[in-house]
Structures are given as structure tokens and as C-alpha cells.
Design a protein around this motif. Structure first.
Motif, PDB file in Angstrom:
ATOM      1  N   ALA A 289      23.722  45.760 -65.925  1.00 23.12           N
ATOM      2  CA  ALA A 289      22.917  44.773 -65.207  1.00 23.12           C
ATOM      3  C   ALA A 289      21.480  44.710 -65.725  1.00 23.12           C
ATOM      4  N   GLY A 290      20.896  45.852 -66.065  1.00 23.15           N
ATOM      5  CA  GLY A 290      19.517  45.881 -66.534  1.00 23.15           C
ATOM      6  C   GLY A 290      19.318  45.073 -67.808  1.00 23.15           C
ATOM      7  N   LYS A 291      20.202  45.288 -68.789  1.00 27.85           N
ATOM      8  CA  LYS A 291      20.099  44.560 -70.055  1.00 27.85           C
ATOM      9  C   LYS A 291      20.335  43.067 -69.848  1.00 27.85           C
ATOM     10  N   LYS A 292      21.310  42.738 -68.994  1.00 24.20           N
ATOM     11  CA  LYS A 292      21.606  41.323 -68.743  1.00 24.20           C
ATOM     12  C   LYS A 292      20.431  40.625 -68.065  1.00 24.20           C
ATOM     13  N   LEU A 293      19.772  41.334 -67.151  1.00 25.03           N
ATOM     14  CA  LEU A 293      18.627  40.751 -66.472  1.00 25.03           C
ATOM     15  C   LEU A 293      17.476  40.500 -67.449  1.00 25.03           C
ATOM     16  N   LEU A 294      17.216  41.452 -68.319  1.00 24.53           N
ATOM     17  CA  LEU A 294      16.152  41.287 -69.314  1.00 24.53           C
ATOM     18  C   LEU A 294      16.447  40.125 -70.252  1.00 24.53           C
ATOM     19  N   GLY A 394       9.365  41.813 -72.897  1.00 25.06           N
ATOM     20  CA  GLY A 394       9.177  42.829 -73.935  1.00 25.06           C
ATOM     21  C   GLY A 394       8.505  44.078 -73.410  1.00 25.06           C
ATOM     22  N   ILE A 395       7.483  43.920 -72.597  1.00 26.15           N
ATOM     23  CA  ILE A 395       6.773  45.066 -72.039  1.00 26.15           C
ATOM     24  C   ILE A 395       7.679  45.857 -71.093  1.00 26.15           C
ATOM     25  N   THR A 396       8.426  45.148 -70.249  1.00 26.50           N
ATOM     26  CA  THR A 396       9.323  45.816 -69.298  1.00 26.50           C
ATOM     27  C   THR A 396      10.394  46.621 -70.024  1.00 26.50           C
ATOM     28  N   ALA A 397      10.993  46.038 -71.039  1.00 25.68           N
ATOM     29  CA  ALA A 397      12.039  46.730 -71.800  1.00 25.68           C
ATOM     30  C   ALA A 397      11.495  47.980 -72.495  1.00 25.68           C
ATOM     31  N   PHE A 398      10.233  47.898 -72.934  1.00 26.14           N
ATOM     32  CA  PHE A 398       9.635  49.021 -73.669  1.00 26.14           C
ATOM     33  C   PHE A 398       9.216  50.163 -72.748  1.00 26.14           C
ATOM     34  N   VAL A 399       8.584  49.833 -71.628  1.00 31.03           N
ATOM     35  CA  VAL A 399       8.007  50.882 -70.769  1.00 31.03           C
ATOM     36  C   VAL A 399       8.987  51.416 -69.726  1.00 31.03           C
ATOM     37  N   SER A 400      10.133  50.746 -69.535  1.00 30.14           N
ATOM     38  CA  SER A 400      11.067  51.188 -68.487  1.00 30.14           C
ATOM     39  C   SER A 400      12.496  51.298 -69.008  1.00 30.14           C
ATOM     40  N   THR A 402      14.729  53.323 -68.059  1.00 28.21           N
ATOM     41  CA  THR A 402      15.643  53.533 -66.933  1.00 28.21           C
ATOM     42  C   THR A 402      16.160  52.206 -66.404  1.00 28.21           C
ATOM     43  N   PHE A 403      15.262  51.248 -66.266  1.00 25.70           N
ATOM     44  CA  PHE A 403      15.679  49.932 -65.793  1.00 25.70           C
ATOM     45  C   PHE A 403      16.532  49.230 -66.848  1.00 25.70           C
ATOM     46  N   ARG A 404      16.191  49.406 -68.093  1.00 22.28           N
ATOM     47  CA  ARG A 404      16.949  48.776 -69.178  1.00 22.28           C
ATOM     48  C   ARG A 404      18.411  49.219 -69.162  1.00 22.28           C
ATOM     49  N   GLU A 405      18.648  50.483 -68.773  1.00 24.09           N
ATOM     50  CA  GLU A 405      20.009  51.043 -68.761  1.00 24.09           C
ATOM     51  C   GLU A 405      20.683  50.926 -67.393  1.00 24.09           C
ATOM     52  N   LEU A 406      20.099  50.189 -66.459  1.00 24.45           N
ATOM     53  CA  LEU A 406      20.658  50.060 -65.109  1.00 24.45           C
ATOM     54  C   LEU A 406      22.065  49.478 -65.151  1.00 24.45           C
ATOM     55  N   ASP A 407      22.981  50.131 -64.434  1.00 22.60           N
ATOM     56  CA  ASP A 407      24.364  49.670 -64.340  1.00 22.60           C
ATOM     57  C   ASP A 407      24.795  49.772 -62.875  1.00 22.60           C
ATOM     58  N   LEU A 408      25.329  48.674 -62.328  1.00 23.45           N
ATOM     59  CA  LEU A 408      25.680  48.627 -60.909  1.00 23.45           C
ATOM     60  C   LEU A 408      27.169  48.838 -60.655  1.00 23.45           C
ATOM     61  N   GLN A 409      27.934  49.106 -61.702  1.00 21.08           N
ATOM     62  CA  GLN A 409      29.380  49.213 -61.545  1.00 21.08           C
ATOM     63  C   GLN A 409      29.774  50.300 -60.539  1.00 21.08           C
ATOM     64  N   LYS A 410      29.128  51.445 -60.605  1.00 20.94           N
ATOM     65  CA  LYS A 410      29.441  52.547 -59.694  1.00 20.94           C
ATOM     66  C   LYS A 410      29.130  52.176 -58.248  1.00 20.94           C
ATOM     67  N   ASP A 411      27.992  51.514 -58.025  1.00 18.73           N
ATOM     68  CA  ASP A 411      27.626  51.101 -56.663  1.00 18.73           C
ATOM     69  C   ASP A 411      28.645  50.121 -56.089  1.00 18.73           C
ATOM     70  N   VAL A 412      29.105  49.191 -56.921  1.00 18.62           N
ATOM     71  CA  VAL A 412      30.088  48.214 -56.475  1.00 18.62           C
ATOM     72  C   VAL A 412      31.394  48.905 -56.105  1.00 18.62           C
ATOM     73  N   GLU A 413      31.844  49.852 -56.932  1.00 19.35           N
ATOM     74  CA  GLU A 413      33.095  50.567 -56.677  1.00 19.35           C
ATOM     75  C   GLU A 413      33.008  51.372 -55.382  1.00 19.35           C
ATOM     76  N   GLU A 414      31.830  51.959 -55.109  1.00 16.43           N
ATOM     77  CA  GLU A 414      31.651  52.732 -53.881  1.00 16.43           C
ATOM     78  C   GLU A 414      31.746  51.834 -52.645  1.00 16.43           C
ATOM     79  N   HIS A 415      31.173  50.629 -52.726  1.00 12.24           N
ATOM     80  CA  HIS A 415      31.225  49.700 -51.601  1.00 12.24           C
ATOM     81  C   HIS A 415      32.641  49.151 -51.401  1.00 12.24           C
ATOM     82  N   GLU A 416      33.349  48.881 -52.509  1.00 11.22           N
ATOM     83  CA  GLU A 416      34.707  48.387 -52.406  1.00 11.22           C
ATOM     84  C   GLU A 416      35.646  49.439 -51.810  1.00 11.22           C
ATOM     85  N   ALA A 417      35.306  50.717 -52.021  1.00 10.39           N
ATOM     86  CA  ALA A 417      36.124  51.799 -51.483  1.00 10.39           C
ATOM     87  C   ALA A 417      35.792  52.085 -50.016  1.00 10.39           C
TER      88      ALA A 417
END
Length: 419
Positions: A289-294, A394-400, A402-417
Motif C-alpha cells: 500500500a505504501g508504494k502504491k500510495l506514493l 520524493g521527500i516522503t519516499a526518501f525520509v520515511s 517505513t511508510f514506503r514499505e507499508l503493507d496492509l495485507q496482514k491487517d485485512v486478513e486479521e479483520h476478515e478472520a
């Protein structure tokens, strides 16, 4: 997951009708106001002032509104918000009466419009958090992501049709009766909202001192990197990429396409976003999600620059259409982050901060666009805004990272369960 899971709940479908009617009316009203004000003044700064008049109360009352939303029953609070909007739209209907336009001077009418827009900012400070909180009380947690996608899609559909109808209705029936139509949609929303039952208040801290409540809400938002990163990125992008505020100038003075062309230009971004959102119900955006948002915000900046430089009507429409598509990706990811990461007892406060960061930046962006257009010229102002958006990504991708690597797949699976 079932792409229509949220639509299998009757109250959620009614909620979507209410949301559609309100967003349709609000977006149509904003366009009619923009057209009327620019037609009266021929001053780009007057368009910026419209945004400023709404953003000042929206920002200054947002945190207080979030506290109230977390303390009160949501359905009845939404009724009050819609009633407030109805009063404002009726006031604008009165101000556009032909007899008023003849008897009152332009400055008095202009101040009256600005005053009603200011009151609208107060209403909107409560409306956003109330809607965000109500969704979570209508559907079970396991389908929050699907509900968020459908809610955002409905928002975009209304944003498509509202501006388009505004442009055509201004041409066919005039500003005055267009305002009457807007008032009718708010009444429609009230009628359907009566079919949704009252909901329980899930906040265990009813009566909590307001300062302590606000401090807790801010601490949560600023301490949750995924939420804070998404809100900051979108805020700056929307702030500097607010070219749509200058569309009356493009329609009247640069592209020379009149009210009908103005409606098409204004609707183009929402058409792109709506199509993207429909697609996302079958192809979720949770993974990476992080990369897609950027990438989405970067694409938005490129589209704004192309639009700013274009002197061709259809190239401008395509650029705005694509900007809406990538903006739709951004909106879905941001709403999913908020729904998945926010506890039930803090939804009002988190949504209020979201409205300060992103919702109000639309109006602040409108003021920024109007001001820079006044100082630099319209085309230069739009290109400047798109360039600043690219720098932000560009600045956000460089300085963060953690946000660049954000992935929501685990959160979605937890809610679906969950239940």
C-alpha cells in the motif's frame, strides 16, 4: 473476499444513498457558487476566498467536532448536520433570487455567499467524522475494507454527477433554480436517513474532559505512523495540486468552453476516480500500500502539470480524468488505513484530524491556487502546484522508508478472520 459483502446489509445501502445525496448536493453547490462568484467579480482571488471561508471554520472546529462525535449518537448527529446544510442551501437559493440580484449591490451579495460558505465549513467539520463513525456501526469489522471502498466509490460517483449537473443546470435553468435543486437533494437525504436506526455509543469514556479527549486523539494519530504518513502526504499533495479551483478561469478565459465545458472539466477527475474505485472492489490495493500510495500521488502531480500547460479542451479533460484515477487509488488506500488502524472509541477524533489534514486542504488548496494565480498567472500557478506535489512524494519516499514499505495485507486478513 466477496466484492459485494457490504452491499448485503440493508442499512449500508441506505447509508450509501444518503451519502450520495449529500455529496452530490455539496459538490454541485460548490460549483454553482464558484461560477456565480467568478461571474460577478472576474477575480481569481475571489475563488480562493471561497475556499478560505470554508477552511477556517472547518479547521478551527474540527477537533471539537471529533470529540462531540465520539460522545454522541451518530444517526441523530447526522440528521442535525443535514438540517444545517439544508438551511445553508436555502439561504443561497434566496441570495440568487432575481429580485435580490437587482435590488442588492454585488458586494453585499458576495459577503452573503461568503458567510453561508463559512457556516458550511462548521457543518462539514461535524459531517465527515459522523459519516466515518457511522459506517463502523452499520457493518461488521471483517468487511470494513470493502465498506470503505464502496463508501469512497459512492463519494466519487456523486462527485462525478454533481459538478456535471451543475454545469448543465447553470446553462439550462440558471443559478437560482440550480440552488433549489440542491436544497431538494438535502431533503431527499433526510428522508432516507430516517430509515437507519439509532446506534449504540461505543466510547467507554462518556463525559471525558474535552482537553483530555483531544490530547488522546492527537497522540494516537501522530503516534500511528501509517495514519500520520498517509494524511501528511495527501494533505500536501491536495494543497498544492488544487488546480480544480481555477477551472472557472480555464473554462471561461483559456479554453473558452462555457458552462457545459466547465461541467465536463469539473466532472472529469471524479469520473476517473469512480472507475478506479469500482475496479478496486475486485482488485484490492492492500498489498504494498505504501508504494502504491506514493506512485499514485506522483502520477497526480504529473497530470496536474499536463493540465496546467494544455490549451486543448480534450487534452485537459484527459489529464483531469487521469488525475482522478490516481487520486482514487490514494483515497481508497487512505480510507482503508483509517478504518483498519482506528479503534471504535476514537473514530470521531481520528476522522476530525483527517478532515483537518486532507478535507480542509482542498479548500486551503483552493485559496493557495487563487492567490498564486493572482500573483503568478493561472498557468504558472497550476504548474507550480504540480511540481510541489512531485517534490513532496520524493521527500516522503526518501525520509520515511517505513511508510514506503507499508503493507496492509496482514491487517485485512486479521479483520476478515474476526467476527
Amino acid at each position: 473476499m466477496d466484492p459485494y459483502a457490504a452491499l448485503r446489509f440493508k442499512e449500508f445501502n441506505i447509508f450509501l444513498l444518503v451519502r450520495f445525496a449529500m455529496v452530490f448536493a455539496w459538490s454541485m453547490q460548490f460549483i454553482v457558487i464558484e461560477w456565480q462568484v467568478y461571474s460577478m467579480t472576474k477575480d481569481p482571488l475571489s475563488l480562493g476566498i471561497i475556499g478560505l471561508m470554508e477552511v477556517i471554520p472547518a479547521v478551527s472546529t474540527a477537533l471539537f467536532a471529533g470529540h462531540i462525535v465520539d460522545q454522541k449518537e451518530k444517526r441523530n448527529l447526522l440528521v442535525k448536520c443535514i438540517l444545517g446544510f439544508s438551511v445553508i442551501s436555502f439561504g443561497l437559493f434566496i441570495l440568487s433570487l432575481p429580485s435580490i440580484l437587482v435590488q442588492w449591490d454585488t458586494q453585499t451579495i458576495l459577503y452573503g455567499i461568503y458567510f453561508l460558505v463559512f457556516l458550511g465549513g462548521v457543518v462539514r467539520a461535524f459531517l465527515g467524522p459522523t459519516i466515518f463513525s457511522l459506517i463502523a456501526l452499520i457493518v461488521p469489522k471483517k468487511i470494513y475494507p470493502n465498506a470503505a471502498t464502496w463508501s469512497s466509490t459512492t463519494w466519487q460517483m456523486a462527485s462525478v454527477l454533481g459538478p456535471a449537473l451543475a454545469g448543465f443546470s447553470i446553462s439550462l435553468i440558471g443559478v437560482h433554480w440550480s440552488m433549489c435543486l440542491i436544497f431538494g437533494f438535502s431533503v431527499f437525504a433526510l428522508i432516507f436517513l430516517s430509515q437507519i436506526s439509532k446506534k449504540p455509543i461505543l466510547n467507554p469514556k462518556i463525559g471525558e474532559p474535552i482537553l483530555q479527549s483531544l490530547k488522546e486523539g492527537l497522540k494516537f494519530v501522530f503516534g500511528t505512523k501509517a495514519i500520520f504518513g498517509a494524511l501528511t502526504l495527501d494533505m500536501i499533495a491536495v494543497l498544492f495540486g488544487g488546480a480544480v479551483a481555477l477551472l472557472p478561469i480555464y473554462a471561461q478565459d483559456i479554453l473558452h468552453v462555457g458552462a457545459e465545458g466547465f461541467g465536463i472539466l469539473r466532472a472529469a477527475p471524479a469520473v476517473g476516480a469512480a472507475l478506479m474505485m469500482f475496479g478496486s472492489t475486485r482488485f484490492p490495493l492492500h498489498k504494498n500500500a505504501g508504494k502504491k500510495l506514493l506512485l499514485a500521488v506522483f502520477g497526480f502531480g504529473i497530470c496536474i502539470i499536463v493540465f496546467g500547460l494544455s490549451t486543448s479542451f480534450w487534452l485537459s479533460v484527459v489529464a483531469l480524468f487521469l488525475s482522478g484515477g490516481v487520486d482514487g487509488v490514494s483515497m481508497i488506500i487512505r480510507q482503508t488505513i483509517l478504518q483498519l488502524k482506528t479503534p471504535d472509541n476514537m473514530r470521531g477524533r481520528v476522522a476530525s484530524v483527517n478532515s483537518m489534514f486532507v478535507g480542509s486542504s482542498n479548500e486551503l488548496g483552493a485559496f493557495e491556487s487563487g492567490l498564486t494565480a493572482k500573483l503568478m498567472g493561472t498557468v504558472t500557478a497550476v504548474v507550480f502546484g504540480g511540481t510541489m506535489t512531485l517534490l513532496t512524494v520524493g521527500i516522503t519516499a526518501f525520509v520515511s522508508p517505513t511508510f514506503r514499505e507499508l503493507d496492509l495485507q496482514k491487517d485485512v486478513e486479521e479483520h476478515e478472520a474476526g467476527d
